[in-house]
Write a protein that holds these residues in place. Sequence first.
Motif, PDB file in Angstrom:
ATOM      1  N   UNK A  61       5.391  22.002 -13.944  1.00  0.00           N
ATOM      2  CA  UNK A  61       6.230  21.701 -12.783  1.00  0.00           C
ATOM      3  C   UNK A  61       7.697  21.794 -13.162  1.00  0.00           C
ATOM      4  N   UNK A  62       8.062  21.229 -14.300  1.00  0.00           N
ATOM      5  CA  UNK A  62       9.449  21.225 -14.740  1.00  0.00           C
ATOM      6  C   UNK A  62       9.969  22.648 -14.933  1.00  0.00           C
ATOM      7  N   UNK A  63       9.148  23.516 -15.486  1.00  0.00           N
ATOM      8  CA  UNK A  63       9.561  24.904 -15.707  1.00  0.00           C
ATOM      9  C   UNK A  63       9.808  25.618 -14.382  1.00  0.00           C
ATOM     10  N   UNK A  64       9.028  25.318 -13.381  1.00  0.00           N
ATOM     11  CA  UNK A  64       9.199  25.951 -12.073  1.00  0.00           C
ATOM     12  C   UNK A  64      10.328  25.306 -11.278  1.00  0.00           C
ATOM     13  N   UNK A  65      10.556  24.029 -11.506  1.00  0.00           N
ATOM     14  CA  UNK A  65      11.540  23.280 -10.730  1.00  0.00           C
ATOM     15  C   UNK A  65      12.971  23.669 -11.074  1.00  0.00           C
ATOM     16  N   UNK A  66      13.286  23.758 -12.351  1.00  0.00           N
ATOM     17  CA  UNK A  66      14.656  24.043 -12.758  1.00  0.00           C
ATOM     18  C   UNK A  66      14.711  25.266 -13.648  1.00  0.00           C
ATOM     19  N   UNK A  67      15.273  26.311 -13.108  1.00  0.00           N
ATOM     20  CA  UNK A  67      15.489  27.542 -13.861  1.00  0.00           C
ATOM     21  C   UNK A  67      16.986  27.832 -13.787  1.00  0.00           C
ATOM     22  N   UNK A 126       0.784  -1.225   0.000  1.00  0.00           N
ATOM     23  CA  UNK A 126       0.000   0.000   0.000  1.00  0.00           C
ATOM     24  C   UNK A 126       0.821   1.284   0.000  1.00  0.00           C
ATOM     25  N   UNK A 127       2.146   1.165  -0.145  1.00  0.00           N
ATOM     26  CA  UNK A 127       2.997   2.354  -0.207  1.00  0.00           C
ATOM     27  C   UNK A 127       3.042   2.881  -1.634  1.00  0.00           C
ATOM     28  N   UNK A 128       3.028   4.202  -1.764  1.00  0.00           N
ATOM     29  CA  UNK A 128       3.116   4.816  -3.087  1.00  0.00           C
ATOM     30  C   UNK A 128       4.507   4.576  -3.650  1.00  0.00           C
ATOM     31  N   UNK A 129       4.578   3.993  -4.831  1.00  0.00           N
ATOM     32  CA  UNK A 129       5.844   3.702  -5.496  1.00  0.00           C
ATOM     33  C   UNK A 129       6.072   4.601  -6.702  1.00  0.00           C
ATOM     34  N   UNK A 130       5.031   5.238  -7.188  1.00  0.00           N
ATOM     35  CA  UNK A 130       5.172   6.091  -8.356  1.00  0.00           C
ATOM     36  C   UNK A 130       3.941   6.935  -8.577  1.00  0.00           C
ATOM     37  N   UNK A 131       4.105   7.931  -9.448  1.00  0.00           N
ATOM     38  CA  UNK A 131       3.005   8.830  -9.763  1.00  0.00           C
ATOM     39  C   UNK A 131       3.021   9.079 -11.263  1.00  0.00           C
ATOM     40  N   UNK A 132       1.863   9.037 -11.872  1.00  0.00           N
ATOM     41  CA  UNK A 132       1.722   9.366 -13.286  1.00  0.00           C
ATOM     42  C   UNK A 132       0.953  10.679 -13.362  1.00  0.00           C
ATOM     43  N   UNK A 133       1.570  11.668 -14.024  1.00  0.00           N
ATOM     44  CA  UNK A 133       0.904  12.969 -14.153  1.00  0.00           C
ATOM     45  C   UNK A 133       0.753  13.321 -15.626  1.00  0.00           C
ATOM     46  N   UNK A 134      -0.252  14.119 -15.969  1.00  0.00           N
ATOM     47  CA  UNK A 134      -0.448  14.524 -17.358  1.00  0.00           C
ATOM     48  C   UNK A 134       0.732  15.372 -17.863  1.00  0.00           C
ATOM     49  N   UNK A 135       1.058  15.277 -19.143  1.00  0.00           N
ATOM     50  CA  UNK A 135       2.182  16.034 -19.700  1.00  0.00           C
ATOM     51  C   UNK A 135       2.084  17.542 -19.468  1.00  0.00           C
ATOM     52  N   UNK A 136       0.895  18.094 -19.523  1.00  0.00           N
ATOM     53  CA  UNK A 136       0.732  19.537 -19.341  1.00  0.00           C
ATOM     54  C   UNK A 136       1.175  19.947 -17.931  1.00  0.00           C
ATOM     55  N   UNK A 137       0.805  19.154 -16.951  1.00  0.00           N
ATOM     56  CA  UNK A 137       1.194  19.442 -15.575  1.00  0.00           C
ATOM     57  C   UNK A 137       2.701  19.266 -15.395  1.00  0.00           C
ATOM     58  N   UNK A 138       3.268  18.228 -16.016  1.00  0.00           N
ATOM     59  CA  UNK A 138       4.695  17.998 -15.909  1.00  0.00           C
ATOM     60  C   UNK A 138       5.488  19.184 -16.471  1.00  0.00           C
ATOM     61  N   UNK A 139       5.078  19.710 -17.613  1.00  0.00           N
ATOM     62  CA  UNK A 139       5.779  20.849 -18.208  1.00  0.00           C
ATOM     63  C   UNK A 139       5.729  22.061 -17.280  1.00  0.00           C
TER      64      UNK A 139
END
Length: 62
Positions: A27-33, A12-25
Amino acid sequence: MEGIEYIYDEHGKVKGVIIPPELWEKIKAEFFEPSKYRGIYRGRKDLEKSLRELREEWERGF
């Protein structure tokens, strides 16, 4: 959030997460500048040129 899927293991432990590409883009833009991590070169328009100039200062032609 809409469209996010979680992957669980047999315990029952979370091992992974699948997110929509739009959300990933988003998050990625905010994560690494890269400009946040340039230190004294932060305001330089042409970072490659600045790095070449720095290198030339240390080359001595021994």
